[in-house]
Every structure is written in C-alpha cells, then in structure tokens.
Design an enzyme around this catalytic site. Structure first.
Site, short mmCIF file in Angstrom:
data_model
loop_
_atom_site.label_atom_id
_atom_site.label_comp_id
_atom_site.label_asym_id
_atom_site.label_seq_id
_atom_site.Cartn_x
_atom_site.Cartn_y
_atom_site.Cartn_z
N ASP A 154 0.80 -1.23 -0.01
CA ASP A 154 0.08 -0.05 0.07
C ASP A 154 0.84 1.37 0.03
OD1 ASP A 154 -2.32 -1.50 -0.13
OD2 ASP A 154 -2.66 -1.31 2.03
N SER B 74 -17.84 -11.50 -36.61
CA SER B 74 -18.23 -12.96 -35.71
C SER B 74 -17.95 -14.08 -36.53
CB SER B 74 -19.70 -12.58 -35.34
OG SER B 74 -20.51 -12.29 -36.71
N GLU C 278 -9.04 -23.82 -31.52
CA GLU C 278 -8.93 -22.86 -30.11
C GLU C 278 -10.19 -23.30 -29.23
OE1 GLU C 278 -8.32 -18.83 -31.37
OE2 GLU C 278 -7.01 -19.55 -32.95
N ASP D 105 -16.65 -18.24 -23.68
CA ASP D 105 -17.91 -17.48 -23.54
C ASP D 105 -17.75 -16.38 -22.83
OD1 ASP D 105 -20.58 -17.05 -23.95
OD2 ASP D 105 -21.25 -18.87 -22.82
N ARG E 68 -17.01 -4.87 -28.65
CA ARG E 68 -17.38 -5.06 -29.90
C ARG E 68 -18.39 -4.22 -30.68
NH1 ARG E 68 -20.92 -8.25 -32.88
NH2 ARG E 68 -19.88 -8.79 -35.01
N LYS F 182 -9.44 -22.14 -37.43
CA LYS F 182 -9.12 -21.39 -38.27
C LYS F 182 -8.24 -21.88 -39.09
CE LYS F 182 -9.86 -17.94 -34.47
NZ LYS F 182 -9.29 -17.09 -33.48
N LYS G 243 -19.85 -25.55 -32.39
CA LYS G 243 -20.53 -25.40 -30.95
C LYS G 243 -20.96 -26.76 -30.26
CE LYS G 243 -21.72 -20.97 -30.55
NZ LYS G 243 -22.99 -20.60 -30.50
N CYS H 39 -50.04 -11.41 -41.17
CA CYS H 39 -51.30 -10.76 -40.90
C CYS H 39 -51.25 -9.82 -42.14
CB CYS H 39 -51.13 -9.77 -39.85
SG CYS H 39 -52.03 -8.34 -39.84
N CYS I 135 -52.50 -2.58 -38.65
CA CYS I 135 -52.29 -3.49 -37.51
C CYS I 135 -51.46 -3.09 -36.78
CB CYS I 135 -51.62 -4.87 -38.25
SG CYS I 135 -51.32 -5.85 -36.90
#
Ligand code: IVH
Length: 720
Positions: free
Chosen positions: A48, A93, A127, A131, A150, A302, A326, A444, A450
């Site tokens: 400190d 991405s 790699e 997450d 990003r 990659k 994934k 619709c 609407c």
C-alpha cells in the site's frame, strides 16, 4: 539520500520521473507475484505504501503520469457515458457448425474456394471458444492506448479505463511488438470468481448475475473503473485488428507472438493438419470442458496460413476461413403452459411457448420459440404438455420435443389462429410464385392498420443497430402509440420538440400503472413530489437521446426502415452502393430498380423485390420523406480501398481462370470495391478473360471494353 526515501515535495522533476518508473515496475512485479503462483514477498502495508507514494508523486507531477501507471489499475475518473470508438478493422463474428458434417462442409468450402485438391495439405488452428465478451486492445509503440467493446462490429464503446484494471491485459508489451497492434480476445470470468462475486452481491443486497458471461459483461461496462477493478476478470488473446506488420505467417505463430508480448493465450490451442484431427480435438475439449474452471461454448477452427486467410476473405460479417463448432445445447424438461402469438414488424405470426420457469445452464427460461405453425404440428405440441427445451449460448431457447409419456388425457390439438390477434385481419400463408410452395410463416394482411406491426416497426426503428435511441424502449413506444402521439418514425423527433406533451403522456401512464397496482394489492398510494421530479428527469434524458440521433449514418438509416429482408448487412451493402440517401431515393423512383439493386454483390432477387415493394407503397415514401425533414443522413463513404484501380468499376470474368477459382476472383474484386457482373454491356469497365472465353469477349470488343488476361489482372491488383 536515494530517491526512494526522499519526501515527495523535495523531488525534482527528473527524480520524480525515475521514481515513477521504479514504482510502476515494482508494483507490477508485486501484482504478478500476488496473482501468480509465487507468494507475495512484501506485506500488504508495504505494498500500500508503494501505491500511495506513486499516487502522491503523480499528484504533484501530473504531466509525468505514465500510460502504464499502476494508478490506472484502480479507480480512475468516473464518466457518465462511454465514448464511441470506430474500429479501424471491423470486429467480426463467426459462422456456426453444429455437426461433424457441417465441419466437413466447411473444409470443403475452403478447398473449393481456393481451388485446392482433396489431398492438398490444409492446416487448421483449433482454439476453445471462450464464452465471455470480446474486446479490442490498441497498443501504440508497445503501450496500451485504447480498449473497446465489439459493439455492432463497426463501432464499440471506449472502455479503456476498465480494461486497464484487468491484470491479464498488459499496459506495456514485452519484446518487439509492431508499432501499431490491435489485439483482440475475450474478457471472461472464472467459475470461482463468479461464485464469489454473486456471494458478495447477495450479502450486500445487490442483484446477482445469471452466469459468468453476464457478470463479465456487467463488470466491464461499469462506469466506475473502481468497480471493474474489484471484479476478478481474465483475458485470452486470439485475434487482431489493425497491425503495422505481421510477426508470423500463421494463426498459430501469431498467438505465440502474442504470448511473447505478455498476453495470455489459451493453453489448449492446437495446430492440426486434417479434418479428422479437428474433430478429435473437438471431442477432447468437450471432455475437458467441465473441469476448465471457465465457460466455453464450443471450439473455433481457423485456417492456419495467414496467406490463405487473406485469399479467403469474408462473407458479410464472418470470415470464410474460420468456423465455430458449438457444443450441444443444454436441455431441460418443463411444462408448456400456454402458446402466445406475437405479431412481428413484417406481420409474421410467431408462436411463443410460455413455460413454467426453469433454470437451464444457469439461466431462467420462461419463454421459448415454437418457430411457426408447421413446427407446432411437427412437434404436436399441446397446451399442458411436458416439453424438452434447449438453450445454446445467447440463442433464443426452443422447444425440441414433447414428452409424450407425460401427456395428460384430453389434451387438445393446438389450432393456429387464422386471424391476426392484434387487428383481427386475415392471416395467410403466401404462396411463392416461383416454387408454387406455401411459405412457412402465416402473416397478418392488416398492413398499416395493424397496431402490432406498427409498434414492432417503431421498436425496430429505435433498436441498437438502427437509430439506437438510448432509453427509448418498448413500453414507451407502446404507451405513446396507444395515446396516438406516435404513429410513424418522424413522430419520435417531433415529440422531442414537445417535451411537455411527452411528459404528460408518460406521467399519465405511470399513474395508470400505479392505479392498476393499487387495485391489485388493495392499497392506497399517493403520487409524491419525488415521482414528478423523476418523470421530468426521464423526459429530459429521453429528449437528449433522441436529439443525439438527429444525424445518422446512412446504413443505419436503411436498416431502420424495416424493409423486409433488409437487415444490417444488406443495409450496409445498399448504403455503400448508393453512397447518399438522395442517390438511393432517386434510384428507387426509376424503372430499373430491381436490376440496379441486383447488381450489388450480395443482394439477390428476393431482397431486390422486397425493396421495390417497399418503395412502391406511397405510405412508405411519405414516411421516409417525413423522416428526412427531421434527421440528417450522413453519406456513406464507398468502401475505402486505397489505391484500388477497380473501385467503383464494373468487372466481368470470363473463360477459365488458372490461378484462382471464379468465386475467389469475384470476392477479391468486390473487396477492392468493384462491381462484378455476369454479362458484358456498354457499362462494363473491364473484362478479365481466360482461355476459352467466348461470346462475352466478342461482346466486349463490340463495346470497346478493355480486356486483359488473368496475369495482367493479378498484376493490376498486386499488393492491395
Ligand atoms: S475469432 C475474425 N476465436 O466468439 C474472427 N472468437 O461467435 C473473430 N470467441 O465475437 C473471432 N473464443 O467474441 C475467435 N478463440 C476464439 C474465440 C472467439 C471466443 C468469441 C468472440 C466472437 C464470437 C463469435
């Protein structure tokens, strides 16, 4: 007396500079010892004292504060908003693969694009897919200069002060880094840090986070860097943006270089030479997943050679040279309590499963998508059924199947409505003119009458990738729409000029809500002065965020219009092609709209027709005109391709090419700003002809268009 002992007020400027250098090094070394394997070698009190001395010297000599000062690692100045940072190279991405077959197809696509034989070697770098949230870190002359989120890929938020508090992010690089280096990677939180943080939050009566990713994102986006500093965050480097020179020729080599500069690179990264080895890697990592101590949601492959990466380039927002494989989604069983029909901005009736709340992979799930009418039929989902739902990363949860054994007797088949639940108009499934097939979505037919479509269009208009009006969320839109104050986008800007009206509407709404609550709880509640103040502050903020968007980028403007099939990617292509909103609108009035739109690389028939349909509608033309009275649209610079001889030119490839595939040639020309056309006309600027060129060559000669061969073409674009 050594400078280390000299009182701060006696230091000369030269001594102070030396002393700050010593302190930066000593504190950093102690931080490393403290956080690393080694035990700290000094007491907390001594540590400190070092920090205090550093702070005192900086206070006396503010001009000498170093970019890598230890004081940046805690509580820097608090700002009230993040500044925007335009990424020099877009942050991309990744495309996803879910099965082994998808991965084989990826490898095949790469080979085809490059014209590689089946047995030619093709190495990949594998790699783990972390997450967390991605960040871009810019270093100039080896010193950390700016860090950003990003954002939408083109523009992020400046979170430099927060990133400086993360120990894995070096403030000064080791070795000989390139002069300009943008390192990209993932900020994440370990399971242990996440659990400790939530425990602390709970104890302090503060909200807890759903999962490590949310808590990492929440921690990095704190306006007070001292809060970020108090959260244990980590960083893995895996990519780069702008770079003045490349230290390696492969992805693997780049990561090795990053490690030498002082970054952490994931130790499970591996270079492999075959698709089989890639898939083996996937299974190995899947086995290790639970014991890693941090979340990963898949692995990334990659193409290892940077020369090949360069040739492969990008498709819209993802590189052709990489794919994310994934892990299977997490599943859980719960009860389908109801099916709601939501009406989207294009009139699509979207069935939403209302579920008995259940936790899946750390997140409470109450709603899931049922996609469309056919999907409900296929699943035979009935209200009251027990269903299996799944959730993968940040994708909307979905219903996978019904647990038939648990079906209650008398459960009735679900009847999909044929009328719009919002306006009562017929909802129909259109028939595709070309294929004669019925479309999967029921829509619709109410169009402008609407209210659900109108509200959704407005919601889209203010959303993040469109006008991005901060704080102007769904409930405001609904309230103002219900009160008749908000009918079309231009009204948002008109309302900002009438804050009193806005204030009144929102206060009324609040009073209504309070009354509803009172009725429900049977309590009396009186409106306080405090609430009034809150209301007017709210309106002030709203007006400010609306006014901040009176000037808008052209691509965002196009996206905001909510034209069917035109999202952010197509909007950008259109904006780049026409350059200005005036040029775009002028073209939309001409006869050859579809042909012109079709000439834009990446825009096909369906999209071109949808744009034409939009502008054929007088109401839409009026909406755009009204909006343009309120906002200024910035011209979009044509893709800046320095020195490209073909920017803005129309190029035709014909005959066989020997050094690259037709697909690669087209992609390369487009990335240099050329329009690539399939036929030769008087508008063609250049024809690249290989052996066997036929009628197109004759046509070119007829129109006097310049013709060159493949070698001349390669020479022309060499080094770009
Ligand atoms: S490469 C141009 N590598 O995944 C390539 N991304 O779904 C850009 N991510 O936005 C990304 N681990 O936030 C790459 N080893 C890894 C990654 C990784 C996690 C994230 C990243 C990206 C997202 C795409």
């Amino acid at each position: 007396m050594t400078t280390a002992k000299k009182p701060v007020d006696k230091l000369t400027s030269a001594e102070a500079e030396k002393e700050l250098d010593r302190l930066a090094k000593e504190i950093a070394a102690n931080d490393r010892r403290y956080h690393g394997e080694d035990a700290p070698v000094i007491s907390d009190a001594d540590y400190d004292a070092l920090r205090r001395r550093n702070d005192e010297i900086e206070k006396r000599f503010p001009l000498l504060i170093r970019a890598d000062s230890p004081s940046h690692r805690v509580g820097a100045a608090v700002s009230d908003k993040f500044a925007k940072v335009v990424h020099k190279k877009p942050m991309l991405s990744l495309d996803n693969a879910f099965t082994d077959e998808d991965v084989h197809e990826f490898a095949l696509r790469v080979r085809r694009f490059l014209g590689l034989k089946e047995d030619a070697e093709l190495a990949f770098n594998c790699e783990p897919k972390i997450d967390g949230l991605s960040a871009s870190l810019r270093y100039e002359n080896g010193v950390f200069f700016q860090g950003a989120t990003r954002g939408d890929g083109a523009e992020g938020e400046d979170i430099t002060a927060n990133l400086k508090t993360i120990n894995d992010i070096p403030l000064r690089l080791h070795g000989k880094p390139p002069k300009v280096l943008e390192v990209r990677g993932e900020v994440y939180m370990t399971h242990a840090a996440f659990a400790a943080l939530n425990k602390r939050q709970g104890k302090d009566g503060k909200p807890t986070y759903a999962n490590p990713r949310n808590s990492a994102a929440g921690s990095v986006r704190q306006l007070d860097p001292a809060i970020t500093a108090s959260r244990a965050l980590n960083f893995f480097a895996y990519a780069w943006g702008e770079i003045s020179d490349l230290p390696a020729e492969t992805q693997h080599g780049m990561l090795e270089a990053f490690a030498k500069y002082g970054f952490r690179v994931n130790p499970l990264t591996k270079q492999v030479k075959t698709v089989e080895a890639v898939l083996k890697y996937y299974r190995q990592i899947e086995e290790k997943r639970a014991a890693l101590g941090y979340d990963i949601d898949g692995v990334v492959y990659k193409v290892d050679s940077l020369a090949l990466q360069d040739r492969l380039g990008f498709v819209s927002r993802s590189p052709r040279w990489a794919i994310a494989h994934k892990f299977p989604a997490e599943q859980a069983e719960t009860v389908l309590e109801d099916i709601d029909i939501q009406v989207g901005r294009t009139g699509k009736l979207a069935p939403v499963a209302r579920l008995k709340p259940i936790t899946v992979g750390g997140v409470v799930v109450e709603n899931a998508t049922l996609h469309n009418e056919d999907e409900i039929k296929r699943l035979d989902a009935r209200i009251g059924d027990t269903v299996v739902i799944q959730r993968a990363g940040d994708v909307i949860p979905q219903v996978v199947r019904v647990v038939m054994e648990k079906r209650k007797r008398g459960a009735k088949e679900y009847e999909f409505p044929h009328k719009c639940p919002a306006c009562g108009s017929h909802a129909v499934r259109e028939v595709d003119e070309k294929t004669g097939k019925e479309e999967v979505d029921r829509r619709c037919t109410g169009g402008l009458i609407c209210p659900a479509q109108a509200v959704e269009r407005l919601r889209h208009f203010v959303s993040r990738l469109a006008f991005d009006i901060e704080g102007f969320g769904g409930t405001y839109i609904e309230t103002l729409f219900d009160k008749g104050l908000l009918k079309e986008p231009a009204d948002i800007f008109r309302l900002a000029k009438k804050p009193a009206e806005l204030d009144r509407a929102l206060s009324e709404r609040r009073a209504e809500q309070a009354a509803e609550r009172r009725a429900k709880e049977g309590k009396a509640e009186t409106k306080s002065k405090k609430k009034d103040d809150e209301d007017s502050k709210l309106v002030e903020n709203l007006v400010r965020s609306i006014d901040a968007r009176r000037t808008i980028a052209f691509d965002r403007f196009v996206n905001a219009l909510g034209i069917r099939h035109v999202g952010e990617t197509n909007a950008r292509l259109i904006a780049r092609h026409y350059g200005t909103v005036e040029a775009f609108l002028a073209k939309m009035e001409e006869k050859d709209v579809v042909e012109d739109l079709n000439s834009i690389g990446g825009i096909g028939d369906v999209v071109a027709e949808a744009i034409k349909d939009f502008f054929d509608e007088p109401h839409n033309r009026k909406l755009v005109k009204n909006l343009l009275k309120e906002v200024d649209v910035e011209p979009m610079a044509a893709q800046k391709i320095e020195g490209s001889p073909v920017a803005g030119k129309t190029v035709v490839f014909t005959g066989s090419l020997e050094k690259m595939t037709r697909q690669e040639a087209k992609a390369r020309a487009e990335s240099l700003g050329a329009k690539v056309s399939g036929s030769v006309s008087a508008k063609t600027d250049l024809v690249v002809a290989g052996p066997g060129a036929g009628s197109k060559l004759t046509e070119a000669q007829k129109h006097g268009v310049q013709v060159i061969d493949e070698d001349a073409w390669l020479k022309m674009i060499e080094g770009l």
